[in-house]
Design an enzyme around this catalytic site. Sequence first.
Site, PDB file in Angstrom:
ATOM      1  N   HIS A 204     -90.343  47.346 -80.670  1.00  0.00           N
ATOM      2  CA  HIS A 204     -89.586  46.141 -79.883  1.00  0.00           C
ATOM      3  C   HIS A 204     -88.626  47.141 -80.606  1.00  0.00           C
ATOM      4  O   HIS A 204     -87.611  47.185 -80.131  1.00  0.00           O
ATOM      5  CB  HIS A 204     -89.977  45.258 -79.941  1.00  0.00           C
TER       6      HIS A 204
ATOM      7  N   GLU B  52     -94.884  49.161 -75.719  1.00  0.00           N
ATOM      8  CA  GLU B  52     -94.972  47.885 -75.461  1.00  0.00           C
ATOM      9  C   GLU B  52     -95.867  47.530 -75.062  1.00  0.00           C
ATOM     10  O   GLU B  52     -95.969  46.485 -75.117  1.00  0.00           O
ATOM     11  CB  GLU B  52     -93.446  47.857 -75.820  1.00  0.00           C
TER      12      GLU B  52
ATOM     13  N   ASN C 213    -105.288  73.464 -94.902  1.00  0.00           N
ATOM     14  CA  ASN C 213    -106.326  74.018 -96.244  1.00  0.00           C
ATOM     15  C   ASN C 213    -107.713  73.931 -96.192  1.00  0.00           C
ATOM     16  O   ASN C 213    -108.787  74.081 -96.237  1.00  0.00           O
ATOM     17  CB  ASN C 213    -105.981  74.698 -97.058  1.00  0.00           C
TER      18      ASN C 213
END
Lengths: 675, 154
Positions: free
Chosen positions: A46, A68, A411
């Site tokens: 918000h 939201e 990796n």
Amino acid sequence: MEMNQYLEVFIEESKEHLQACNEKLLELEKNPTDLSIVNDIFRSAHTLKGMSATMGYEDLASLTHQMENVLDAIRNEKLSVSAEILDVVFASVDDLEEMVFSIAEGGDGKKDVSRVVEMLKKIENGEAVAEESSPSNEVTLSQSIQDYDDYENAVIQQSKEQGFSAYELTITLREDCLLKAARVFMVFEILEQAGEVIKSVPSVDQLEEEKFDHQFTVAIVTKDSSEDIQNKVMKVSEIDSVNVQPIVVSERNMKQAHEETSQQQLTVAEEEVPKHVQAKEQVKTASKQVAATSTKTIRVNIERLDILMNLFEELVIDRGRLEQISKDLNNNELNETVERMSRISGDLQNIILNMRMVPVETVFNRFPRMIRQLAKDLNKKINLEIIGAETELDRTVIDEIGDPLVHLLRNAIDHGVEMPDVRVKNGKSEEGNVVLRAYHSGNHVFIEIEDDGAGINRERVLKKALDRGVVTEQIASTLTDKQVYELIFSSGFSTADQISDISGRGVGLDVVKSTIESLGGTVSVDAQEGKGSLFSIQLPLTLSIISVMLVELRKEKYAIPLSSIIETAVIKKDEILQAHNQKVIDFRGKIVPLVFLSEIFEVPEESENEDFVSLIIVRKGDKMAALVVDSFIGQQEIVLKSLGNYLNSVFAISGATILGDGQVALIVDCNSLIK
Amino acid sequence: MSEHISGDLKVIVFQLQDEEYGIPVQQVRSIEKVQHITRVPRTASYIKGVINLRGVVTPIIDLRKRFGLKVLDDTESTRMIIVSKEDMEVGFIVDAANDVIDIHQGIIEPAPEVVGAVEVEYIQGVAKLDKRLIVMIDLEQVLKSNDERSLLGV
């Protein structure tokens, strides 16, 4: 309106909020029923929405808005958290991040987000969740202000926490009132003495132009009681009635309000400014202060710290002079004062230096999210454990260390941890463990990445190294396991047979290694086949201060970083041997070539012939060299300075420093002296 | 005060050998007395070294050498003019710096083929003031290292 000055704050804060979203989403994934986490995410989202709307980034605001809505539905238990929903929310956070980064890089923050928005909408509608456009429990008085926007709500909420009350006043003027604007003015004057007017319907402009009937509504925060207010306002003549109602802020708005404003904003409202502008003003200051209050820190441009540091060094140099003077004069009082000053400035120096230190957390906290995605893409199960995120490092190191760590983590997950079925077959748990660890040790910070995966296959590495001509057959047979593993850092080396999306794109571990070395650090690897591997990075605590050995070459002073020195030695001239036109010494059974620094640096004046030679044995990797100097001055901590942009690449000189006497000494770059 | 401020250029005037040179005042950070210079090995010959300028390590260029003039010993009047161009800050060693004048841009003429011994490429133009001749320096050209090799020490 000028936005530029807020842009930096906006970007920083947006990044913080997105990071918070990411973290909380991960948490939510583990505890799908904990609605307080949803609340946290909602708040971040918000605030982000509000900020981006204020700054005019519409795409950003609309996507956040959609996100939201979904979060709101979850919060109100109209939706339950599921993996699908989380994926979409994660995806929208990704998009948001992309937009923010685009803004940070000077872009316009626009992006086609229709797909994600559509998905969010689907989630929202698929469950038949209607968006709550306005809080339900608002005052429904006739003529009352129908809705307060977020900022006004924030102000109201904050003021309540400060012991103020918020009231909505419906003021009715008498039918026969002649100077309506004048009455309005008087009412406002009274109200402003009692508290702060935060909103009026109609707007102040319209009221002043008498564009209203006989009734208007004003929202006010005040410490006075409702009766007092009512009585005060009633004192204005030609007023028919005053109806005072307390303002109730809905739960939802309270939360936002808490996030968005701090008390200072309460008192800034100015009547002349149109209300919507005020609101914007408020949120900008507000967002700044949220950061200030929540972490109790301020952001300082690193350049300012450098300036402070420079000034401070000036002070230190003068301190040196003062110390000298007081010694010469030998006045007790002066001595004491100078001593005290020395101590205080020493403490100050420590503080200034510490200001550059940042917890490594700022880099680490983006990894959980990355690992989650990676594990998903690869169909692996990964548990990431982060230890020692509070460990502090110099800001400049922090800025650089992110990419190498990402590389090593990818990796570890791509090559290290096996597929779940393979793991089970090998008697391991289905879930792979990756540990990211940071800790202090001496003057260094260590960062380790450990996994319990397959380790490194010695034969495969060797084969590849031979194929690429990194080592010869002859050498290969003599290498220890660890030496073989270290080969993966050599340039152009990749053990990935298949070039996947995650690694093996040609940018190999050699880049990781060179990045870390450019920071003055080292990286090493150890592994046990079938058990896992451990990458260990050693970094200097700070780049700005290093320990050096100061040496003299004729009348010139040079600094040699302690990190590359093995030891110092003084030998007799006849111990110098000749080998292939190269002067060497026998240093503990090893033949070490001599480097005559005064020749390399073309120091004027001939050296006097002395029987003894002062040497500094330095190393670069496995190679060693003995630097010949005239004399050692001693070990010292120095502040690294660059030679500036004009002299950006001087052979064998990596920088400069300012000595106690105010003169500049150059720092020798040992790495470039050893081929 | 002046009717045509826009056309006027405030210039720091300094001396090298017998010539007078000018640098726009905006490009000048400060004028310093000569202090200890630390030699930086294996750089171009006209780079005298670096100094500590209030905590910032600043390279110093010997302008006489840069312009190929005869190198003289420092005197009482020798000064370092600290100039900055974009993100570079360097100091120039000059014989003397003692004047600030306004030059009307209109009187700056393009550099003649030969002015003193200074190569034309470092010159932006020449301003004639009564009996004085001020050679306007092209800072960009002076700072451009036309001799990269010597900087790299190759």
